[in-house]
Design a protein around this motif. Structure first.
Motif, PDB file in Angstrom:
ATOM      1  N   ILE A  41       0.834  -1.200   0.000  1.00 48.79           N
ATOM      2  CA  ILE A  41       0.000   0.000   0.000  1.00 48.79           C
ATOM      3  C   ILE A  41       0.869   1.249   0.000  1.00 48.79           C
ATOM      4  O   ILE A  41       0.626   2.198  -0.725  1.00 48.79           O
ATOM      5  CB  ILE A  41      -0.960  -0.007   1.201  1.00 48.79           C
ATOM      6  CG1 ILE A  41      -2.041  -1.063   0.980  1.00 48.79           C
ATOM      7  CG2 ILE A  41      -1.595   1.357   1.413  1.00 48.79           C
ATOM      8  CD1 ILE A  41      -2.928  -1.297   2.180  1.00 48.79           C
ATOM      9  N   GLY A  42       1.917   1.265   0.811  1.00 47.11           N
ATOM     10  CA  GLY A  42       2.774   2.439   0.918  1.00 47.11           C
ATOM     11  C   GLY A  42       3.613   2.704  -0.319  1.00 47.11           C
ATOM     12  O   GLY A  42       4.079   3.800  -0.534  1.00 47.11           O
ATOM     13  N   SER A 148      -3.113  11.783 -10.789  1.00 48.27           N
ATOM     14  CA  SER A 148      -4.475  11.394 -10.449  1.00 48.27           C
ATOM     15  C   SER A 148      -4.414  10.004  -9.845  1.00 48.27           C
ATOM     16  O   SER A 148      -3.707   9.134 -10.366  1.00 48.27           O
ATOM     17  CB  SER A 148      -5.368  11.396 -11.694  1.00 48.27           C
ATOM     18  OG  SER A 148      -6.689  11.038 -11.344  1.00 48.27           O
ATOM     19  N   VAL A 149      -5.125   9.799  -8.750  1.00 46.78           N
ATOM     20  CA  VAL A 149      -5.094   8.508  -8.079  1.00 46.78           C
ATOM     21  C   VAL A 149      -5.557   7.419  -9.036  1.00 46.78           C
ATOM     22  O   VAL A 149      -6.456   7.616  -9.837  1.00 46.78           O
ATOM     23  CB  VAL A 149      -5.954   8.526  -6.783  1.00 46.78           C
ATOM     24  CG1 VAL A 149      -7.428   8.591  -7.072  1.00 46.78           C
ATOM     25  CG2 VAL A 149      -5.651   7.335  -5.913  1.00 46.78           C
ATOM     26  N   ASP A 150      -4.864   6.285  -8.989  1.00 44.93           N
ATOM     27  CA  ASP A 150      -5.184   5.148  -9.841  1.00 44.93           C
ATOM     28  C   ASP A 150      -5.950   4.141  -8.990  1.00 44.93           C
ATOM     29  O   ASP A 150      -5.391   3.550  -8.077  1.00 44.93           O
ATOM     30  CB  ASP A 150      -3.892   4.535 -10.387  1.00 44.93           C
ATOM     31  CG  ASP A 150      -4.144   3.325 -11.270  1.00 44.93           C
ATOM     32  OD1 ASP A 150      -5.306   3.087 -11.638  1.00 44.93           O
ATOM     33  OD2 ASP A 150      -3.174   2.625 -11.582  1.00 44.93           O
ATOM     34  N   SER A 157      -3.541   2.636  -4.239  1.00 43.69           N
ATOM     35  CA  SER A 157      -2.612   3.720  -4.561  1.00 43.69           C
ATOM     36  C   SER A 157      -2.962   5.011  -3.844  1.00 43.69           C
ATOM     37  O   SER A 157      -2.096   5.842  -3.626  1.00 43.69           O
ATOM     38  CB  SER A 157      -2.548   3.944  -6.067  1.00 43.69           C
ATOM     39  OG  SER A 157      -3.770   4.437  -6.547  1.00 43.69           O
ATOM     40  N   LYS A 158      -4.204   5.173  -3.452  1.00 43.35           N
ATOM     41  CA  LYS A 158      -4.556   6.413  -2.757  1.00 43.35           C
ATOM     42  C   LYS A 158      -3.906   6.508  -1.386  1.00 43.35           C
ATOM     43  O   LYS A 158      -3.777   7.580  -0.828  1.00 43.35           O
ATOM     44  CB  LYS A 158      -6.065   6.593  -2.673  1.00 43.35           C
ATOM     45  CG  LYS A 158      -6.799   5.640  -1.782  1.00 43.35           C
ATOM     46  CD  LYS A 158      -8.286   5.954  -1.867  1.00 43.35           C
ATOM     47  CE  LYS A 158      -9.146   4.869  -1.299  1.00 43.35           C
ATOM     48  NZ  LYS A 158     -10.563   5.189  -1.522  1.00 43.35           N
ATOM     49  N   TRP A 159      -3.438   5.379  -0.829  1.00 42.62           N
ATOM     50  CA  TRP A 159      -2.819   5.402   0.493  1.00 42.62           C
ATOM     51  C   TRP A 159      -1.305   5.497   0.443  1.00 42.62           C
ATOM     52  O   TRP A 159      -0.641   5.471   1.477  1.00 42.62           O
ATOM     53  CB  TRP A 159      -3.275   4.191   1.303  1.00 42.62           C
ATOM     54  CG  TRP A 159      -4.756   4.216   1.463  1.00 42.62           C
ATOM     55  CD1 TRP A 159      -5.642   3.316   0.963  1.00 42.62           C
ATOM     56  CD2 TRP A 159      -5.535   5.221   2.095  1.00 42.62           C
ATOM     57  NE1 TRP A 159      -6.923   3.704   1.267  1.00 42.62           N
ATOM     58  CE2 TRP A 159      -6.887   4.870   1.962  1.00 42.62           C
ATOM     59  CE3 TRP A 159      -5.233   6.398   2.767  1.00 42.62           C
ATOM     60  CZ2 TRP A 159      -7.923   5.640   2.464  1.00 42.62           C
ATOM     61  CZ3 TRP A 159      -6.264   7.171   3.275  1.00 42.62           C
ATOM     62  CH2 TRP A 159      -7.582   6.795   3.123  1.00 42.62           C
TER      63      TRP A 159
END
Length: 178
Positions: A41-42, A148-150, A157-159
Motif C-alpha cells: 500500500i505504501g 491522479s489517483v489510480d 494507490s490512494k494510500w
C-alpha cells in the motif's frame, strides 16, 4: 518485483525453524501478511499524467507559490523534498507576495479526498489529484504535469505517501520525463 519476491523467499528459507514451528503459526502468517500489505500500500505506483515540457535549460532554483486551497499539510514538504532530491533549491511564498529574484515559479493545485484506509477505523485525507506548472516570472510556461489517483489496485494507490505520488510529477516538470 520478481527480484524482491525471490529475495523474500530466500530470506524466509534462511530463518531458523523456530518461526516456522511457532506455537501460533496462524499468528505468524497474519503478521507476515500485514507487513506485506502495508508495504504494498505504501509503495503503490504513481505516474505523471498530461506532461508538457518545453525543453528549456534545467532549473536549479525556483519559488513555490503556496496554495491555501490545497489543505494537505505534507504537500509542500513533499514537493520540496523531491526537488532537493534532484538538485533543485526552492523557497515558498504566499500567493501574490512575489519575490523579485524568483525567475521560475512552481504553481500547483490539489484535490484532497477523505476515506478510511484498509484496516483503519477513522477517515483521513489523501491526495487524489494534483496539477503543477513551472512558469517564468513573466508568465511563460516551461512545463506542466499532474497526478491522479489510480483506482486499479483496489484503491490501494490512494494510500501511498504524498511524496510517492508527487515524485514522478516533480521529475517530469524538471527533467521532462519520469
Amino acid at each position: 518485483m520478481h527480484i524482491r519476491l525471490a529475495a523474500l523467499a530466500a530470506a524466509c528459507l534462511a530463518l531458523s525453524a523456530c518461526s516456522i514451528l511457532s506455537p501460533v503459526p496462524t499468528w505468524e502468517l497474519v503478521k507476515a501478511t500485514g507487513s506485506a500489505t502495508s508495504l504494498a500500500i505504501g509503495r503503490s505506483p504513481s505516474h505523471a499524467i498530461n506532461t508538457v515540457h518545453y525543453g528549456d535549460a534545467p532549473v536549479k532554483r525556483l519559488c513555490i507559490e503556496f496554495n491555501r486551497n490545497a489543505p494537505l499539510p505534507d504537500l509542500v514538504p513533499a514537493l520540496q523534498a523531491e526537488l532537493r532530491g534532484i538538485g533543485v533549491a526552492s523557497r515558498v511564498y504566499e500567493a501574490g507576495a512575489g519575490a523579485d529574484d524568483c525567475e521560475v515559479w512552481l504553481r500547483y493545485a490539489a484535490t484532497v479526498d477523505w476515506d478510511t484506509p484498509p484496516f483503519g477505523e477513522v477517515a483521513r485525507p489523501y491526495l487524489s489529484a494534483a496539477s503543477m506548472s513551472l512558469q517564468r516570472s513573466g508568465g511563460a510556461l516551461l512545463a506542466s504535469s499532474g497526478y491522479s489517483v489510480d483506482d486499479a489496485g483496489f484503491g490501494a494507490s490512494k494510500w501511498a505517501t504524498t511524496r510517492t505520488k508527487l515524485a514522478p510529477v516533480v521529475r517530469a516538470l524538471i527533467q521532462g520525463f519520469e
